[in-house]
Write an enzyme that holds these catalytic residues in place. Structure first.
Site, PDB file in Angstrom:
ATOM      1  N   LYS A  45       0.744  -1.175   0.054  1.00 55.23           N
ATOM      2  CA  LYS A  45       0.069   0.041  -0.119  1.00 55.23           C
ATOM      3  C   LYS A  45       0.744   1.288  -0.090  1.00 55.23           C
ATOM      4  O   LYS A  45       1.730   1.334   0.764  1.00 55.23           O
ATOM      5  CB  LYS A  45      -0.920  -0.140   1.270  1.00 55.23           C
ATOM      6  CG  LYS A  45      -1.819   1.285   1.418  1.00 55.23           C
ATOM      7  CD  LYS A  45      -3.034   1.169   0.353  1.00 55.23           C
ATOM      8  CE  LYS A  45      -3.605   2.564   0.534  1.00 55.23           C
ATOM      9  NZ  LYS A  45      -4.144   3.056  -0.750  1.00 55.23           N
ATOM     10  N   CYS A 131      -0.023   9.160  -8.547  1.00 56.66           N
ATOM     11  CA  CYS A 131      -1.260   9.396  -7.922  1.00 56.66           C
ATOM     12  C   CYS A 131      -2.179  10.237  -8.141  1.00 56.66           C
ATOM     13  O   CYS A 131      -1.911  11.590  -8.138  1.00 56.66           O
ATOM     14  CB  CYS A 131      -1.153   9.270  -6.460  1.00 56.66           C
ATOM     15  SG  CYS A 131      -2.796   9.025  -5.784  1.00 56.66           S
ATOM     16  N   GLY A 218      -9.279  -1.319 -14.160  1.00 51.49           N
ATOM     17  CA  GLY A 218      -9.951  -2.454 -14.439  1.00 51.49           C
ATOM     18  C   GLY A 218      -9.695  -2.905 -15.863  1.00 51.49           C
ATOM     19  O   GLY A 218      -8.928  -2.176 -16.699  1.00 51.49           O
TER      20      GLY A 218
END
Lengths: 303, 243
Positions: A45, A131, A218
Protein backbone atom coordinates in the site's frame (compact mmCIF):
# COMPACT_ATOMS: atom_id res chain seq x y z
CA UNK A 1 8.52 -27.79 -18.18
CA UNK A 2 7.91 -24.13 -18.91
CA UNK A 3 9.97 -21.47 -17.17
CA UNK A 4 8.17 -18.64 -15.39
CA UNK A 5 11.27 -17.04 -13.88
CA UNK A 6 12.26 -13.48 -14.68
CA UNK A 7 14.78 -11.05 -13.26
CA UNK A 8 13.64 -7.62 -12.16
CA UNK A 9 16.44 -5.07 -11.74
CA UNK A 10 18.90 -7.73 -10.61
CA UNK A 11 16.57 -9.59 -8.26
CA UNK A 12 15.14 -12.93 -9.36
CA UNK A 13 11.36 -13.50 -9.37
CA UNK A 14 9.86 -17.03 -9.41
CA UNK A 15 7.24 -15.62 -11.74
CA UNK A 16 6.38 -12.14 -13.04
CA UNK A 17 3.11 -11.80 -11.09
CA UNK A 18 2.98 -8.84 -8.67
CA UNK A 19 -0.25 -7.63 -7.03
CA UNK A 20 -0.34 -3.86 -7.51
CA UNK A 21 -0.13 -1.28 -4.76
CA UNK A 22 -3.45 -0.30 -3.21
CA UNK A 23 -5.19 -3.55 -4.09
CA UNK A 24 -3.32 -5.89 -1.77
CA UNK A 25 -2.93 -3.94 1.49
CA UNK A 26 0.16 -5.14 3.33
CA UNK A 27 -0.46 -8.69 2.18
CA UNK A 28 -1.87 -10.32 5.29
CA UNK A 29 -5.57 -10.06 4.35
CA UNK A 30 -4.75 -12.18 1.32
CA UNK A 31 -2.47 -14.48 3.30
CA UNK A 32 -5.63 -15.60 5.14
CA UNK A 33 -6.95 -16.80 1.77
CA UNK A 34 -3.90 -18.43 0.17
CA UNK A 35 -0.14 -18.80 0.58
CA UNK A 36 1.07 -15.51 -0.88
CA UNK A 37 4.60 -16.90 -1.24
CA UNK A 38 3.44 -18.20 -4.63
CA UNK A 39 3.64 -14.59 -5.92
CA UNK A 40 6.67 -13.11 -7.67
CA UNK A 41 6.38 -10.38 -5.06
CA UNK A 42 3.77 -7.72 -4.30
CA UNK A 43 3.75 -3.97 -4.10
CA UNK A 44 2.46 -2.79 -0.75
CA UNK A 45 0.00 0.00 0.00
CA UNK A 46 1.32 3.42 -1.04
CA UNK A 47 3.27 4.80 1.92
CA UNK A 48 3.92 8.44 2.76
CA UNK A 49 6.05 10.24 5.34
CA UNK A 50 3.07 11.07 7.57
CA UNK A 51 -0.07 8.98 8.23
CA UNK A 52 -2.99 9.81 5.93
CA UNK A 53 -6.71 9.11 6.23
CA UNK A 54 -7.28 9.85 2.56
CA UNK A 55 -10.35 11.29 0.87
CA UNK A 56 -13.94 11.42 2.12
CA UNK A 57 -16.30 8.61 1.03
CA UNK A 58 -17.80 7.55 -1.36
CA UNK A 59 -14.40 6.67 -2.79
CA UNK A 60 -15.52 4.03 -5.28
CA UNK A 61 -17.63 4.02 -8.45
CA UNK A 62 -18.30 1.32 -10.99
CA UNK A 63 -17.77 1.68 -14.74
CA UNK A 64 -18.31 -0.70 -17.65
CA UNK A 65 -15.50 -3.26 -17.22
CA UNK A 66 -13.83 -1.23 -14.55
CA UNK A 67 -13.98 1.01 -11.55
CA UNK A 68 -12.91 4.41 -10.29
CA UNK A 69 -11.29 4.92 -6.92
CA UNK A 70 -10.33 8.01 -5.01
CA UNK A 71 -8.92 6.52 -1.82
CA UNK A 72 -6.25 9.22 -1.58
CA UNK A 73 -3.24 7.29 -0.27
CA UNK A 74 -4.68 6.22 3.07
CA UNK A 75 -1.78 4.70 5.01
CA UNK A 76 -0.38 4.67 8.56
CA UNK A 77 2.80 6.58 7.64
CA UNK A 78 6.29 5.18 7.08
CA UNK A 79 7.22 4.81 10.77
CA UNK A 80 4.22 2.58 11.47
CA UNK A 81 4.64 0.69 8.21
CA UNK A 82 8.13 -0.24 9.42
CA UNK A 83 7.24 -0.88 13.06
CA UNK A 84 3.85 -2.61 12.59
CA UNK A 85 3.07 -3.67 9.02
CA UNK A 86 6.42 -5.16 7.98
CA UNK A 87 6.72 -7.40 11.08
CA UNK A 88 3.16 -8.67 10.44
CA UNK A 89 4.05 -9.29 6.81
CA UNK A 90 7.13 -11.26 7.84
CA UNK A 91 4.84 -13.84 9.43
CA UNK A 92 3.27 -14.73 6.09
CA UNK A 93 5.69 -13.65 3.33
CA UNK A 94 9.30 -14.78 3.08
CA UNK A 95 10.22 -13.00 -0.18
CA UNK A 96 11.37 -9.46 -0.81
CA UNK A 97 8.49 -7.01 -1.07
CA UNK A 98 8.16 -3.98 -3.35
CA UNK A 99 7.81 -0.83 -1.24
CA UNK A 100 5.47 1.69 -2.86
CA UNK A 101 6.17 5.30 -1.88
CA UNK A 102 4.34 8.59 -2.47
CA UNK A 103 5.08 12.13 -1.41
CA UNK A 104 4.09 15.77 -1.49
CA UNK A 105 7.57 17.20 -1.92
CA UNK A 106 10.88 15.91 -3.21
CA UNK A 107 12.11 15.81 0.40
CA UNK A 108 9.11 13.61 1.35
CA UNK A 109 9.97 11.07 -1.31
CA UNK A 110 13.62 10.98 -0.32
CA UNK A 111 12.80 10.71 3.41
CA UNK A 112 10.36 7.82 3.00
CA UNK A 113 12.49 5.93 0.49
CA UNK A 114 15.62 6.27 2.63
CA UNK A 115 13.78 4.73 5.61
CA UNK A 116 12.32 1.85 3.61
CA UNK A 117 15.57 1.19 1.75
CA UNK A 118 17.13 0.15 5.08
CA UNK A 119 14.52 -2.55 5.66
CA UNK A 120 15.79 -6.03 4.91
CA UNK A 121 12.35 -7.18 3.68
CA UNK A 122 12.25 -4.52 0.98
CA UNK A 123 13.59 -5.59 -2.41
CA UNK A 124 12.60 -2.68 -4.65
CA UNK A 125 11.35 0.85 -4.14
CA UNK A 126 8.44 1.74 -6.39
CA UNK A 127 8.16 5.51 -6.43
CA UNK A 128 4.67 6.67 -7.29
CA UNK A 129 4.84 10.00 -9.11
CA UNK A 130 1.40 9.37 -10.55
CA UNK A 131 -1.36 9.24 -7.91
CA UNK A 132 -4.34 11.09 -9.40
CA UNK A 133 -6.19 11.30 -6.09
CA UNK A 134 -4.16 13.71 -3.99
CA UNK A 135 -3.86 17.42 -4.31
CA UNK A 136 -0.53 19.23 -4.32
CA UNK A 137 1.54 16.12 -4.89
CA UNK A 138 1.33 12.69 -6.43
CA UNK A 139 0.64 13.01 -10.11
CA UNK A 140 2.04 16.53 -10.39
CA UNK A 141 5.54 15.01 -10.02
CA UNK A 142 4.93 12.60 -12.84
CA UNK A 143 3.50 14.86 -15.49
CA UNK A 144 6.70 16.71 -16.37
CA UNK A 145 10.00 15.05 -17.35
CA UNK A 146 11.96 17.57 -15.23
CA UNK A 147 9.98 16.93 -12.03
CA UNK A 148 10.04 13.14 -12.49
CA UNK A 149 13.81 13.32 -12.98
CA UNK A 150 14.21 15.48 -9.85
CA UNK A 151 12.34 12.92 -7.72
CA UNK A 152 14.35 10.06 -9.23
CA UNK A 153 17.66 11.79 -8.52
CA UNK A 154 16.70 12.68 -4.96
CA UNK A 155 15.62 9.11 -4.19
CA UNK A 156 18.64 7.52 -5.89
CA UNK A 157 20.97 9.73 -3.84
CA UNK A 158 19.76 8.24 -0.54
CA UNK A 159 19.03 4.60 -1.44
CA UNK A 160 20.87 1.43 -2.43
CA UNK A 161 18.06 -0.77 -3.73
CA UNK A 162 16.54 -0.75 -7.22
CA UNK A 163 14.33 2.29 -7.74
CA UNK A 164 11.35 1.84 -10.04
CA UNK A 165 9.43 4.98 -10.99
CA UNK A 166 5.67 4.48 -11.40
CA UNK A 167 4.31 6.66 -14.18
CA UNK A 168 0.96 8.20 -14.97
CA UNK A 169 -0.80 7.68 -18.30
CA UNK A 170 -2.40 11.11 -17.90
CA UNK A 171 0.33 12.82 -19.94
CA UNK A 172 0.98 13.75 -23.55
CA UNK A 173 4.18 11.76 -23.98
CA UNK A 174 4.81 9.01 -21.44
CA UNK A 175 7.98 7.79 -23.20
CA UNK A 176 9.62 11.20 -22.75
CA UNK A 177 9.02 11.03 -18.98
CA UNK A 178 10.33 7.46 -18.82
CA UNK A 179 13.52 8.54 -20.60
CA UNK A 180 13.97 11.44 -18.16
CA UNK A 181 13.72 8.98 -15.25
CA UNK A 182 16.16 6.58 -16.88
CA UNK A 183 18.66 9.39 -17.43
CA UNK A 184 18.24 10.44 -13.80
CA UNK A 185 19.27 6.97 -12.66
CA UNK A 186 16.04 4.99 -12.35
CA UNK A 187 16.53 1.22 -12.36
CA UNK A 188 13.09 0.46 -13.75
CA UNK A 189 9.79 2.00 -14.82
CA UNK A 190 6.36 0.80 -13.79
CA UNK A 191 3.24 1.81 -15.65
CA UNK A 192 0.45 2.62 -15.87
CA UNK A 193 -1.11 4.16 -12.82
CA UNK A 194 -4.85 4.76 -13.14
CA UNK A 195 -6.43 7.02 -15.74
CA UNK A 196 -8.17 10.10 -14.37
CA UNK A 197 -11.90 9.53 -14.72
CA UNK A 198 -15.30 10.31 -13.26
CA UNK A 199 -18.94 9.21 -13.07
CA UNK A 200 -22.08 11.22 -12.43
CA UNK A 201 -25.12 9.86 -10.59
CA UNK A 202 -28.26 10.48 -12.66
CA UNK A 203 -30.46 10.57 -9.56
CA UNK A 204 -28.50 13.18 -7.63
CA UNK A 205 -26.99 14.72 -10.80
CA UNK A 206 -23.68 15.02 -8.95
CA UNK A 207 -20.37 13.11 -9.17
CA UNK A 208 -20.58 9.66 -7.56
CA UNK A 209 -17.22 10.03 -5.84
CA UNK A 210 -16.81 12.61 -3.06
CA UNK A 211 -13.49 13.70 -4.57
CA UNK A 212 -15.40 14.17 -7.87
CA UNK A 213 -12.68 12.47 -9.94
CA UNK A 214 -10.67 9.35 -9.38
CA UNK A 215 -8.41 6.76 -10.89
CA UNK A 216 -10.00 4.55 -13.53
CA UNK A 217 -8.79 0.94 -13.56
CA UNK A 218 -9.95 -2.54 -14.49
CA UNK A 219 -10.10 -4.57 -17.71
CA UNK A 220 -11.33 -1.55 -19.66
CA UNK A 221 -7.90 0.13 -19.50
CA UNK A 222 -5.81 -2.84 -20.76
CA UNK A 223 -5.39 -1.47 -24.32
CA UNK A 224 -4.19 1.91 -23.01
CA UNK A 225 -1.72 0.17 -20.70
CA UNK A 226 -0.40 -2.05 -23.49
CA UNK A 227 0.11 0.96 -25.74
CA UNK A 228 2.02 2.85 -23.02
CA UNK A 229 4.24 -0.13 -22.18
CA UNK A 230 4.93 -0.64 -25.89
CA UNK A 231 5.94 3.02 -26.32
CA UNK A 232 8.12 3.10 -23.21
CA UNK A 233 9.85 -0.17 -24.20
CA UNK A 234 10.93 1.46 -27.45
CA UNK A 235 12.35 4.45 -25.56
CA UNK A 236 14.25 2.99 -22.56
CA UNK A 237 16.68 0.15 -21.79
CA UNK A 238 15.75 -0.37 -18.13
CA UNK A 239 13.14 -3.03 -17.25
CA UNK A 240 9.43 -2.22 -17.28
CA UNK A 241 6.79 -3.41 -14.83
CA UNK A 242 3.58 -3.40 -16.86
CA UNK A 243 0.13 -3.00 -15.38
CA UNK A 244 -3.37 -1.79 -16.18
CA UNK A 245 -6.41 -4.00 -16.67
CA UNK A 246 -4.56 -7.31 -16.41
CA UNK A 247 -6.80 -10.10 -15.14
CA UNK A 248 -5.72 -13.35 -16.85
CA UNK A 249 -2.65 -15.35 -17.87
CA UNK A 250 -3.33 -14.30 -21.47
CA UNK A 251 -3.24 -10.62 -20.45
CA UNK A 252 0.08 -11.22 -18.67
CA UNK A 253 1.61 -12.68 -21.82
CA UNK A 254 0.26 -9.81 -23.89
CA UNK A 255 1.78 -7.30 -21.45
CA UNK A 256 5.15 -9.06 -21.60
CA UNK A 257 5.07 -9.10 -25.40
CA UNK A 258 4.50 -5.34 -25.26
CA UNK A 259 7.70 -5.02 -23.23
CA UNK A 260 7.04 -5.78 -19.56
CA UNK A 261 9.57 -7.81 -17.56
CA UNK A 262 7.09 -8.24 -14.71
CA UNK A 263 3.36 -7.63 -14.54
CA UNK A 264 1.23 -6.12 -11.81
CA UNK A 265 -2.39 -7.01 -11.21
CA UNK A 266 -4.55 -4.39 -9.53
CA UNK A 267 -8.33 -4.03 -9.64
CA UNK A 268 -8.80 -7.72 -10.49
CA UNK A 269 -7.70 -8.59 -6.91
CA UNK A 270 -10.70 -6.73 -5.56
CA UNK A 271 -13.17 -8.78 -7.58
CA UNK A 272 -11.51 -12.16 -7.30
CA UNK A 273 -9.16 -12.22 -4.31
CA UNK A 274 -7.58 -15.41 -5.66
CA UNK A 275 -6.85 -13.99 -9.13
CA UNK A 276 -3.03 -13.78 -8.79
CA UNK A 277 -2.77 -17.35 -7.51
CA UNK A 278 -5.07 -18.50 -10.34
CA UNK A 279 -3.03 -16.66 -13.00
CA UNK A 280 0.20 -18.26 -11.74
CA UNK A 281 -1.52 -21.67 -11.89
CA UNK A 282 -2.85 -21.04 -15.41
CA UNK A 283 0.31 -19.56 -16.91
CA UNK A 284 2.01 -22.91 -17.83
CA UNK A 285 -1.07 -24.13 -19.73
CA UNK A 286 -1.50 -20.86 -21.59
CA UNK A 287 2.24 -20.74 -22.35
CA UNK A 288 2.09 -24.24 -23.82
CA UNK A 289 -0.91 -23.26 -25.92
CA UNK A 290 1.11 -20.42 -27.49
CA UNK A 291 4.34 -22.47 -27.62
CA UNK A 292 6.20 -20.32 -25.11
CA UNK A 293 8.90 -22.17 -23.14
CA UNK A 294 10.28 -19.33 -21.12
CA UNK A 295 8.57 -16.10 -20.14
CA UNK A 296 11.79 -14.11 -20.16
CA UNK A 297 12.19 -14.90 -23.87
CA UNK A 298 8.97 -13.11 -24.81
CA UNK A 299 9.68 -9.75 -23.13
CA UNK A 300 9.21 -7.11 -25.82
CA UNK A 301 8.47 -9.83 -28.38
CA UNK A 302 5.87 -7.71 -30.14
CA UNK A 303 8.48 -5.18 -31.29
CA UNK B 1 -14.11 -15.44 4.07
CA UNK B 2 -14.48 -17.93 1.26
CA UNK B 3 -15.42 -17.80 -2.40
CA UNK B 4 -18.24 -20.24 -3.15
CA UNK B 5 -20.65 -20.99 -5.97
CA UNK B 6 -24.26 -20.78 -4.79
CA UNK B 7 -27.39 -21.91 -6.61
CA UNK B 8 -30.54 -19.83 -6.51
CA UNK B 9 -33.37 -21.75 -4.84
CA UNK B 10 -35.93 -18.95 -5.17
CA UNK B 11 -36.04 -15.27 -6.05
CA UNK B 12 -39.35 -13.53 -5.48
CA UNK B 13 -40.84 -10.10 -4.97
CA UNK B 14 -42.08 -9.65 -1.40
CA UNK B 15 -42.93 -5.91 -1.39
CA UNK B 16 -42.70 -2.84 -3.62
CA UNK B 17 -39.22 -3.11 -5.29
CA UNK B 18 -38.15 -5.57 -2.60
CA UNK B 19 -37.00 -9.10 -3.43
CA UNK B 20 -36.13 -12.13 -1.34
CA UNK B 21 -33.54 -14.55 -2.72
CA UNK B 22 -32.69 -17.92 -1.23
CA UNK B 23 -29.29 -19.36 -2.18
CA UNK B 24 -28.00 -22.85 -1.54
CA UNK B 25 -24.34 -23.63 -0.91
CA UNK B 26 -21.74 -23.89 1.83
CA UNK B 27 -22.48 -21.35 4.57
CA UNK B 28 -19.81 -22.49 7.04
CA UNK B 29 -17.98 -19.16 6.82
CA UNK B 30 -20.91 -17.24 8.33
CA UNK B 31 -20.40 -16.98 12.05
CA UNK B 32 -22.62 -14.13 13.25
CA UNK B 33 -25.86 -12.31 12.44
CA UNK B 34 -25.22 -9.03 10.63
CA UNK B 35 -22.49 -10.30 8.31
CA UNK B 36 -22.80 -9.88 4.55
CA UNK B 37 -22.04 -11.61 1.27
CA UNK B 38 -20.56 -10.08 -1.89
CA UNK B 39 -22.09 -11.29 -5.16
CA UNK B 40 -20.49 -11.29 -8.61
CA UNK B 41 -23.03 -10.53 -11.34
CA UNK B 42 -22.43 -11.31 -15.00
CA UNK B 43 -21.62 -8.08 -16.85
CA UNK B 44 -20.87 -5.97 -13.76
CA UNK B 45 -17.33 -5.21 -12.63
CA UNK B 46 -17.81 -4.77 -8.89
CA UNK B 47 -19.50 -7.29 -6.65
CA UNK B 48 -22.74 -6.39 -4.84
CA UNK B 49 -22.51 -6.47 -1.05
CA UNK B 50 -25.80 -7.63 0.54
CA UNK B 51 -26.49 -8.39 4.17
CA UNK B 52 -27.48 -11.87 5.25
CA UNK B 53 -31.12 -11.90 6.37
CA UNK B 54 -31.08 -15.52 7.51
CA UNK B 55 -28.99 -18.65 7.07
CA UNK B 56 -28.75 -22.29 8.03
CA UNK B 57 -26.20 -24.99 7.20
CA UNK B 58 -26.84 -24.92 3.49
CA UNK B 59 -28.94 -21.89 2.57
CA UNK B 60 -28.67 -18.13 2.80
CA UNK B 61 -31.62 -15.76 2.52
CA UNK B 62 -30.98 -12.23 1.33
CA UNK B 63 -33.41 -9.38 0.79
CA UNK B 64 -32.57 -6.58 -1.61
CA UNK B 65 -34.19 -3.49 -3.01
CA UNK B 66 -34.04 -2.79 -6.74
CA UNK B 67 -32.21 0.54 -6.86
CA UNK B 68 -29.93 0.34 -9.90
CA UNK B 69 -28.69 -1.78 -12.81
CA UNK B 70 -27.10 -4.43 -10.61
CA UNK B 71 -30.15 -5.11 -8.47
CA UNK B 72 -32.39 -4.92 -11.57
CA UNK B 73 -30.25 -7.70 -13.05
CA UNK B 74 -30.56 -9.68 -9.79
CA UNK B 75 -34.34 -9.42 -9.87
CA UNK B 76 -34.33 -11.13 -13.28
CA UNK B 77 -32.41 -14.19 -12.06
CA UNK B 78 -34.30 -17.41 -11.50
CA UNK B 79 -34.00 -20.64 -9.52
CA UNK B 80 -31.22 -22.89 -10.77
CA UNK B 81 -28.99 -19.95 -11.76
CA UNK B 82 -25.52 -20.02 -10.20
CA UNK B 83 -23.76 -17.12 -8.48
CA UNK B 84 -20.12 -16.58 -7.46
CA UNK B 85 -20.31 -15.33 -3.89
CA UNK B 86 -17.79 -14.26 -1.24
CA UNK B 87 -19.27 -15.55 2.03
CA UNK B 88 -18.65 -14.61 5.65
CA UNK B 89 -17.75 -10.93 5.29
CA UNK B 90 -17.87 -8.32 8.04
CA UNK B 91 -17.82 -8.55 11.82
CA UNK B 92 -21.55 -8.97 12.54
CA UNK B 93 -23.52 -8.20 15.69
CA UNK B 94 -22.28 -9.16 19.13
CA UNK B 95 -25.24 -10.68 21.00
CA UNK B 96 -23.40 -11.09 24.30
CA UNK B 97 -24.01 -7.46 25.24
CA UNK B 98 -27.76 -7.43 24.65
CA UNK B 99 -29.02 -7.69 28.22
CA UNK B 100 -32.44 -9.30 28.85
CA UNK B 101 -34.70 -7.17 26.67
CA UNK B 102 -32.94 -5.70 23.61
CA UNK B 103 -34.68 -3.66 20.95
CA UNK B 104 -33.94 -4.18 17.26
CA UNK B 105 -34.57 -1.27 14.91
CA UNK B 106 -34.62 -1.78 11.16
CA UNK B 107 -35.32 0.92 8.57
CA UNK B 108 -36.27 -0.14 5.02
CA UNK B 109 -33.57 -2.40 3.58
CA UNK B 110 -31.92 -2.19 7.00
CA UNK B 111 -34.61 -4.63 8.21
CA UNK B 112 -33.12 -7.87 6.76
CA UNK B 113 -30.04 -8.27 9.00
CA UNK B 114 -32.32 -7.79 12.02
CA UNK B 115 -34.11 -11.06 11.22
CA UNK B 116 -31.30 -13.52 11.91
CA UNK B 117 -30.20 -11.38 14.86
CA UNK B 118 -33.73 -11.57 16.28
CA UNK B 119 -33.75 -15.35 15.84
CA UNK B 120 -30.40 -15.63 17.62
CA UNK B 121 -31.46 -13.41 20.54
CA UNK B 122 -34.79 -15.21 20.96
CA UNK B 123 -32.90 -18.53 20.98
CA UNK B 124 -30.68 -17.14 23.72
CA UNK B 125 -33.84 -16.55 25.76
CA UNK B 126 -33.95 -12.77 25.40
CA UNK B 127 -37.19 -10.81 25.34
CA UNK B 128 -36.86 -9.03 22.00
CA UNK B 129 -38.73 -5.98 20.74
CA UNK B 130 -38.50 -5.09 17.06
CA UNK B 131 -39.30 -1.76 15.41
CA UNK B 132 -39.62 -1.90 11.64
CA UNK B 133 -39.72 1.44 9.84
CA UNK B 134 -40.96 1.86 6.28
CA UNK B 135 -42.01 4.76 4.07
CA UNK B 136 -45.38 3.32 3.18
CA UNK B 137 -47.57 0.21 3.49
CA UNK B 138 -46.60 -1.24 0.08
CA UNK B 139 -42.95 -1.47 1.17
CA UNK B 140 -43.56 -3.48 4.34
CA UNK B 141 -42.08 -6.97 4.59
CA UNK B 142 -41.32 -9.60 7.23
CA UNK B 143 -43.69 -8.27 9.93
CA UNK B 144 -45.26 -11.71 10.35
CA UNK B 145 -41.90 -13.49 10.18
CA UNK B 146 -40.57 -11.45 13.12
CA UNK B 147 -43.79 -12.13 15.04
CA UNK B 148 -43.45 -15.87 14.52
CA UNK B 149 -39.98 -15.75 16.05
CA UNK B 150 -41.69 -14.58 19.22
CA UNK B 151 -40.61 -10.94 19.14
CA UNK B 152 -42.83 -8.01 20.04
CA UNK B 153 -43.15 -6.18 16.70
CA UNK B 154 -43.94 -2.51 16.05
CA UNK B 155 -44.30 -1.15 12.52
CA UNK B 156 -44.08 2.51 11.57
CA UNK B 157 -44.79 4.14 8.20
CA UNK B 158 -43.74 7.68 7.37
CA UNK B 159 -47.05 8.35 5.61
CA UNK B 160 -49.23 6.62 8.21
CA UNK B 161 -50.66 4.03 5.80
CA UNK B 162 -49.89 1.25 8.31
CA UNK B 163 -48.94 0.95 11.98
CA UNK B 164 -47.70 3.98 13.84
CA UNK B 165 -47.51 7.10 11.67
CA UNK B 166 -44.02 8.56 11.73
CA UNK B 167 -40.55 7.15 12.29
CA UNK B 168 -38.97 4.36 14.33
CA UNK B 169 -38.04 6.91 16.97
CA UNK B 170 -41.76 7.64 17.60
CA UNK B 171 -42.02 4.10 18.99
CA UNK B 172 -38.53 3.90 20.47
CA UNK B 173 -39.02 6.96 22.69
CA UNK B 174 -41.67 5.21 24.81
CA UNK B 175 -40.03 1.79 24.97
CA UNK B 176 -38.05 0.17 27.79
CA UNK B 177 -35.02 -1.83 26.65
CA UNK B 178 -31.65 -3.11 27.85
CA UNK B 179 -29.64 -2.54 24.65
CA UNK B 180 -30.25 -1.71 20.99
CA UNK B 181 -29.21 -3.00 17.57
CA UNK B 182 -29.99 -1.10 14.38
CA UNK B 183 -29.51 -1.04 10.63
CA UNK B 184 -30.91 1.56 8.26
CA UNK B 185 -30.27 4.93 6.63
CA UNK B 186 -28.01 7.57 8.21
CA UNK B 187 -30.81 10.08 9.03
CA UNK B 188 -32.54 7.31 11.00
CA UNK B 189 -29.30 6.59 12.88
CA UNK B 190 -28.95 10.25 13.81
CA UNK B 191 -32.54 10.39 15.06
CA UNK B 192 -31.97 7.23 17.12
CA UNK B 193 -28.70 8.56 18.51
CA UNK B 194 -30.46 11.69 19.74
CA UNK B 195 -32.96 9.81 21.94
CA UNK B 196 -31.51 6.40 22.69
CA UNK B 197 -30.98 5.58 26.37
CA UNK B 198 -28.57 2.62 26.35
CA UNK B 199 -25.48 1.27 24.63
CA UNK B 200 -25.97 -0.43 21.31
CA UNK B 201 -24.67 -1.34 17.88
CA UNK B 202 -25.18 0.37 14.51
CA UNK B 203 -24.69 -1.49 11.22
CA UNK B 204 -23.39 0.89 8.55
CA UNK B 205 -23.68 0.90 4.80
CA UNK B 206 -20.98 2.28 2.47
CA UNK B 207 -20.01 2.03 -1.18
CA UNK B 208 -17.40 -0.73 -1.27
CA UNK B 209 -14.70 -1.79 -3.67
CA UNK B 210 -13.70 -5.26 -2.54
CA UNK B 211 -15.74 -6.00 0.61
CA UNK B 212 -12.88 -7.78 2.36
CA UNK B 213 -10.53 -5.06 3.58
CA UNK B 214 -8.06 -4.72 0.71
CA UNK B 215 -8.89 -1.49 -1.11
CA UNK B 216 -9.64 1.06 1.66
CA UNK B 217 -12.66 2.19 -0.36
CA UNK B 218 -15.03 2.24 2.62
CA UNK B 219 -12.81 3.71 5.34
CA UNK B 220 -14.35 5.60 8.23
CA UNK B 221 -12.99 7.44 11.25
CA UNK B 222 -13.96 6.30 14.73
CA UNK B 223 -13.05 7.88 18.07
CA UNK B 224 -10.03 5.59 18.38
CA UNK B 225 -8.80 4.66 14.92
CA UNK B 226 -9.54 4.50 11.21
CA UNK B 227 -11.54 1.43 10.30
CA UNK B 228 -12.85 -0.25 7.16
CA UNK B 229 -16.63 -0.64 7.14
CA UNK B 230 -16.36 -3.93 5.20
CA UNK B 231 -13.80 -5.66 7.39
CA UNK B 232 -13.79 -3.99 10.83
CA UNK B 233 -17.54 -3.24 10.50
CA UNK B 234 -20.21 -3.00 9.25
CA UNK B 235 -21.32 -3.15 12.89
CA UNK B 236 -19.89 -0.46 15.17
CA UNK B 237 -20.55 0.00 18.86
CA UNK B 238 -22.26 3.25 19.71
CA UNK B 239 -19.37 4.40 21.89
CA UNK B 240 -16.79 4.50 19.06
CA UNK B 241 -18.83 6.31 16.42
CA UNK B 242 -18.03 9.86 15.33
CA UNK B 243 -21.29 11.44 14.11
Amino acid sequence: MVDLKVNLCGLPLDNPIIPASGTFGFGYEFAELYDINCLGTFSFKGTTKEARFGNPTPRIAETPNGMINAVGLQNPGVEKVISEELPKLKQCFNKKVMANVSGFSIEDYAYTCEKLDKEEQVGWLEVNVSCPNVHGGGMSFGTSPEMAAEVTKAVKAVTTKPVIIKLSPNVTNIAEIAVACENAGADGISLINTLLGMRIDLKTKKPVIANKMGGFSGSAILPVALRCVYQVYEAVKIPIVGMGGVSSAEDVIEMMLAGATAVQIGAANLINPYVCRDIIKNLPTVMQKYRINSLKDIIGGAH
Amino acid sequence: MKQEIFEIVSNKKIAENIYEMVLSGDTAEITKPGQFINIKLEGFFLRRPISVCDFNENTITIIYKVVGNGTEFMAELSSGDKLDVLVGLGNGFDTTKSGDCPVLIGGGVGVPPMYNLCKELVNEGKEVSVILGFNTKKEIFYEEKFKSLGAKVYVTTADGTYGTKGFVTDVLKDLEYSYFYTCGPLPMFKAIESIVKTSGQYSFEERMGCGFGACMGCSCKTKYKNIRICKDGPVLEREVIVW
